[in-house]
Design an enzyme around this catalytic site. Structure first.
Site, PDB file in Angstrom:
ATOM      1  N   ASN A   1      37.451  44.246 -97.568  1.00 36.64           N
ATOM      2  CA  ASN A   1      38.148  42.973 -97.456  1.00 36.64           C
ATOM      3  C   ASN A   1      37.759  42.242 -96.171  1.00 36.64           C
ATOM      4  O   ASN A   1      36.959  41.297 -96.206  1.00 36.64           O
ATOM      5  CB  ASN A   1      39.663  43.219 -97.519  1.00 36.64           C
ATOM      6  N   ASP A   2      38.271  42.706 -95.055  1.00 40.38           N
ATOM      7  CA  ASP A   2      38.047  41.982 -93.807  1.00 40.38           C
ATOM      8  C   ASP A   2      36.561  41.858 -93.459  1.00 40.38           C
ATOM      9  O   ASP A   2      36.146  40.869 -92.858  1.00 40.38           O
ATOM     10  CB  ASP A   2      38.786  42.677 -92.657  1.00 40.38           C
ATOM     11  N   VAL A   3      35.751  42.858 -93.852  1.00 38.70           N
ATOM     12  CA  VAL A   3      34.340  42.854 -93.449  1.00 38.70           C
ATOM     13  C   VAL A   3      33.515  41.836 -94.237  1.00 38.70           C
ATOM     14  O   VAL A   3      32.329  41.653 -93.960  1.00 38.70           O
ATOM     15  CB  VAL A   3      33.700  44.252 -93.596  1.00 38.70           C
TER      16      VAL A   3
END
Lengths: 459, 101
Positions: free
Chosen positions: A383-385
């Site tokens: 997600n964040d990456v």
């Protein structure tokens, strides 16, 4: 005299083998040999220590070694590969606890030391205690025993005054002739509390860096204990680990573009994310069949695995799907963000377990230019990456973190358990983009469906 | 031990640690962290020496010493087995064989 010489010579050899082992562990070809050498050295060091002159309580000692070693050996043997990060955290905490325990016995015995030794004794006690309680919190968070990043009011002031108080009490004890039981207990309680408050607000993507930092802390604590006990093998092994751990921590922090001081003093929390600007648009779903045909009739697919794949244990299924696509002439590669999962290299370990060859796995720098040429970027539980706000939105707490440019692929398919935000609590702008479609469900089940659909396309 | 001798050892060991891992590829970051975690398990021998020199008449010293040895042994044994299992997957042989299913 002779037995002393023998012990010292053995310790010297052990320290040398540890360094060589660590060196061997930094190359994939020799890594396994490295840890096996170091393992023999550890056994040798333990056995030799029994010949130390004037040693009492050997029965108790054997019992502790058998119990502690046995429990840890067994738990390390049965733990699932996906749970490795928290195991490393807890074993690290135990090392810190052992270092703090050594200091506690020294303080209770009331042995007189020179100022430098006293200082190192107290420092080692604090660092060891912090590593112990901090690692326990890290373990609890990764194991899902405590979920939220808890931020105390005035967090940084609490951290500062608690550190000051702990050092103050510690030095008072260290320099006093006969510290009272009450003072010693207070000192260790303060040091343990310090570890808890340092780690408790840290959540999400920062956890790998924290584990690495605590690992380096334990190394330092062990090195300081080596000085107090007059054991150079402990000094060398501890400080080597402390220094290499600090370097490893820096490498990780750099990969995330988050300076270590920001991780400790301004952790990413959901609260910060709320300030990070609104995301416009809707998320659109697609079926397993659509996903299968997009990939099967494409030229190139880039798979981006994340913690979601690890949790679902889907690495074998993902590799099965990749092989199926390759049989159909589609090029499939894996792109791994430096901090994907809960530890750097976590994804590499899982993919290696599933049998994915190294030459299909690429780092961020190697692969990022290839996304515009990819027909599909398949994001599995990451997600964040892959959140493009890290490139665009200056107000976002993850602004500036290097990301995988999945949004630049022709199509993006995101396999995701639910609609919630990522581990850091930040909304992902990628999911709302026009070229992005969502496939909801556990990675294991979803990829299984996609495999079935690819097979129907072949028929 | 002489204070300055110890400082020299600290300094050299710190540079050694820094140098030894400075060229590690990303795929080995986790196993290496785990491996260095195992190596500081050598705190076990320090804990053994401490328990060995604790006063056999003082239950408190014995208890803390016992816990320290227990934790040190767990650090060493657990750290080893976990590292060995991780690195066992990096056998050079399976580079081309592909899917082990």
């Amino acid at each position: 005299m002779t037995s002393n010489w023998f012990i010292n010579a053995s310790y010297f050899a052990v320290a040398l083998v540890f360094i060589l082992g660590l060196k061997a562990m930094s190359s994939p070809v020799t890594a396994r040999k490295g840890v096996i050498w170091a393992g023999f050295a550890m056994v040798a060091a333990t056995v030799v220590t029994f010949f130390m002159p004037g040693l009492h309580n050997t029965g108790l000692m054997v019992l502790a070694i058998v119990l502690g070693g046995g429990v840890a050996w067994w738990s390390g043997k049965v733990v699932k590969m996906t749970d490795m990060p928290q195991m490393v955290a807890i074993y690290n905490g135990m090392g810190g606890g052992a270092a703090a325990g050594i200091a506690a016995v020294e303080l209770v015995r009331g042995v007189q030391h020179d100022p430098m030794t006293s200082t190192l004794l107290v420092l080692g006690a604090i660092i060891g205690s912090v590593a112990f309680s901090g690692s326990c919190i890290a373990f609890a968070k990764l194991q899902g025993l405590m979920d939220k990043a808890i931020r105390l009011p005035q967090q940084n002031n609490i951290n500062f005054f608690l550190s000051l108080l702990t050092f103050g009490v510690g030095l008072t004890i260290g320099y006093s002739d006969a510290p009272s039981m009450f003072e010693i207990t207070l000192f260790f309680l303060l040091a343990l509390a310090l570890g808890v408050v340092l780690v408790i607000p840290i959540g999400g993507a920062d956890m790998p860096v924290v584990i690495s930092l605590l690992n380096a802390f334990t190394g330092l604590a062990v090195g300081f204990k080596g000085f107090v006990l007059g054991n150079p093998a402990l000094i060398v092994a501890g400080i080597v680990v402390g220094a290499s751990g600090m370097l490893l921590t820096q490498l990780m922090a750099k990969a995330m573009n988050r300076p270590i001081k920001n991780i400790i003093f301004s952790p990413i929390t959901g609260e910060a994310a709320a300030e990070g600007g609104e995301v416009q648009g809707t998320m659109r779903e697609l079926s397993a069949l659509d996903a299968a045909s997009l990939m099967r009739y494409g030229q190139k697919v880039i798979v981006i695995p994340g913690y979601g794949m690890a949790v679902a244990g889907a690495q074998h299924k993902v590799w099965e799907m990749a092989q199926l696509l390759e049989e159909g002439g589609v090029e499939v590669v894996f792109a791994i963000h430096p901090v994907a999962g809960r530890m750097p290299g976590h994804m590499n370990v899982l993919l290696a377990e599933a049998g994915v060859p190294y030459d299909k796995i690429f780092d961020l720098e190697e692969i990022n230019a290839d996304f515009p040429q990819a027909d599909v970027a398949l994001v599995i539980g990451a997600n964040d990456v892959v959140n493009p706000v890290a490139r665009t939105d200056k107000s976002s707490p993850i602004y500036g973190m290097p990301i995988l440019n999945a949004d630049m692929a022709q199509n993006v398919i995101v396999v995701k358990r639910g609609r919630g935000a990522g581990y850091s609590g930040i909304e992902n702008a990628l999911f709302y983009k026009d070229n992005c479609r969502m496939l909801y469900g556990s990675a294991q089940a979803v990829i299984g469906d996609v495999i079935a659909q690819i097979k129907t396309l072949e028929a | 031990m002489d204070g300055f001798t110890a400082l020299y050892i600290f300094m050299l060991a710190a540079f050694t640690g820094y140098e030894v891992i400075s060229r590690v590829p990303v795929i080995l970051h986790t196993p290496l962290m785990s491996g260095s975690n195992f190596i500081h398990g050598v705190v076990l021998i320090g804990a053994m020496a401490t328990l060995g020199h604790a006063d056999p008449e003082d239950p408190l010293q014995l208890l803390i010493g016992f816990v320290a040895v227990f934790l040190g042994a767990a650090n060493a044994a657990g750290g080893y087995i976990v590292t060995e299992r991780m690195l066992g997957m990096f056998k050079t042989g399976n580079r081309k064989e592909g899917g082990a299913q």
